[in-house]
Design an enzyme around this catalytic site. Structure first.
Site, short mmCIF file in Angstrom:
data_model
loop_
_atom_site.label_atom_id
_atom_site.label_comp_id
_atom_site.label_asym_id
_atom_site.label_seq_id
_atom_site.Cartn_x
_atom_site.Cartn_y
_atom_site.Cartn_z
N ASP A 134 63.67 28.36 58.93
CA ASP A 134 64.28 27.19 58.33
C ASP A 134 65.14 27.67 57.15
O ASP A 134 64.96 28.78 56.64
CB ASP A 134 63.20 26.22 57.86
CG ASP A 134 63.77 24.92 57.32
OD1 ASP A 134 64.68 24.36 57.96
OD2 ASP A 134 63.33 24.49 56.25
N ASP B 212 66.76 25.23 54.20
CA ASP B 212 66.48 24.53 52.95
C ASP B 212 65.01 24.68 52.58
O ASP B 212 64.12 24.32 53.35
CB ASP B 212 66.81 23.03 53.08
CG ASP B 212 68.30 22.78 53.20
OD1 ASP B 212 69.04 23.32 52.37
OD2 ASP B 212 68.72 22.06 54.12
N ASP C 106 58.94 25.61 55.48
CA ASP C 106 58.27 25.08 54.29
C ASP C 106 57.74 23.67 54.49
O ASP C 106 57.07 23.14 53.61
CB ASP C 106 59.24 25.07 53.10
CG ASP C 106 60.34 24.02 53.26
OD1 ASP C 106 61.00 24.01 54.33
OD2 ASP C 106 60.54 23.21 52.34
#
Length: 343
Positions: A26, A28, A225
């Site tokens: 990922d 961001d 995250d």
């Protein structure tokens, strides 16, 4: 391997960049936040790549094109080609192309990333509900997206035009904090029309399929995250995952995670890709040990004892909490335990 029976985090004797052939990262909250690289990201990714691991960047953000994302990563010191970037715009464009004729018009509510992905699939982006679209696609359009775009989507959807969404993330991290994501914009159209979109992005199967088709990964490791997108997406795809605590998830949220949100591994940041992960082992009497920490699930709380790496304590806590919770969500008085870990 199915993750439906996962009850505790796992260990790895090998460094993760050696145990897996491809990292599905990922962006961001993992690689960057607010446009700037997260601490240790550049160096960790360079080391993993030098060691032979393929790096692929998988994002639910449909605003930017793969070329733009690759340029940004390269500017940050992470050499990246457009082929290394997979977006939810690409996943939703494939989903639409399988249901409408070649050359069909699609009303776009979002940014350039959606338009490029649609053209790649032989579809024609249009801007108005009066342009006779056969589908509506909605993706993150940035903070300046005009309110009138939601009205255009609502007009078309209310007429019965099929509605697609790149993703439904309610929030997106920024340099100034947490901002509304595409999921918040989708809610606007849902409220106005009462309709439900077909969704392509993480954690749903179309995104995982798009990623595997484009990377050819055989032993992928999802690195993210967010529990409800990255980790659940890995769970749905039956592949392993690494949660890094540089984005939206904190220790308390991890402890309370239901089975589909439980990562295989957890670490502070992307340096966790470069090392093995300590085993979490049963310590008797309902307890679990990781490193110098032992956690035990009591009747109504978790007991934590030890002194060492904070993340080892968190892993032991997770094993105890998840085992006690079984197939449900852990409910516990964990404040003192989390405070001792500095999380």
């Amino acid at each position: 391997m199915s993750r439906s029976v996962r009850t505790r985090p796992e260990g790895s004797g090998q460094a993760l960049n050696e145990a897996y052939d491809t990292a599905l990262l990922d962006l961001d909250g993992v690689v960057y936040a607010g446009g700037s690289a997260i601490a240790y990201a550049v160096e960790s990714l360079a080391t993993a790549r030098t060691g032979g691991m393929r790096l692929a960047y998988v994002t639910n953000n449909a605003l930017r094109t793969p070329d733009t994302v690759a340029e940004h990563l390269t500017e940050l010191g992470i050499p990246t080609g457009a082929d290394d970037v997979i977006t939810s715009a690409q996943a939703v464009a494939r989903l639409i192309s399988e249901q409408v004729p070649q050359g069909a018009r699609v009303l776009v509510i979002g940014g350039e990333g959606l338009r490029v992905a649609l053209r790649e699939r032989g579809l024609v982006p249009v801007e108005s509900a009066d342009d006779d679209p056969v589908a509506v696609v909605q993706g993150y359009g940035g903070p300046e997206l005009p309110w009138g775009r939601f009205a255009e989507a609502s007009y078309a959807v209310a007429r019965g035009v099929p509605w697609f969404a790149s993703n439904t993330d309610l929030t997106i991290p920024s340099g100034r904090g947490i901002a509304p994501g595409n999921g918040a914009a989708v809610e606007v159209v849902r409220i106005a029309t009462g309709a439900e979109p077909q969704v392509a992005g993480k954690p749903l199967p179309p995104m995982h399929r798009e990623t595997i088709l484009r990377t050819g990964a055989e032993r992928p490791l999802v690195v993210g995250d967010r529990l409800d997108t990255d980790i659940e997406g890995a769970f749905n795809g039956e592949v392993d995952s690494l949660l890094v605590l540089t984005g939206v998830t904190d220790g308390a949220q991890l402890l309370a995670a239901p089975p589909q949100h439980r990562p295989t591994y957890v670490d502070a940041d992307l340096r966790g890709m470069l090392s093995g992960q300590p085993d979490v082992v049963e310590a008797g009497d309902g307890g679990f040990r990781c490193g110098d920490w032992t956690a035990t699930a009591g009747a109504d709380r978790l007991e934590l004892d030890g002194d060492g790496e904070a993340l080892d304590g968190l892993r032991a806590l997770c094993a105890a909490a998840w085992t006690a919770a079984g197939a449900g969500v852990c409910e516990l008085d964990g404040g003192k335990s989390l405070a001792r870990l500095g999380l």
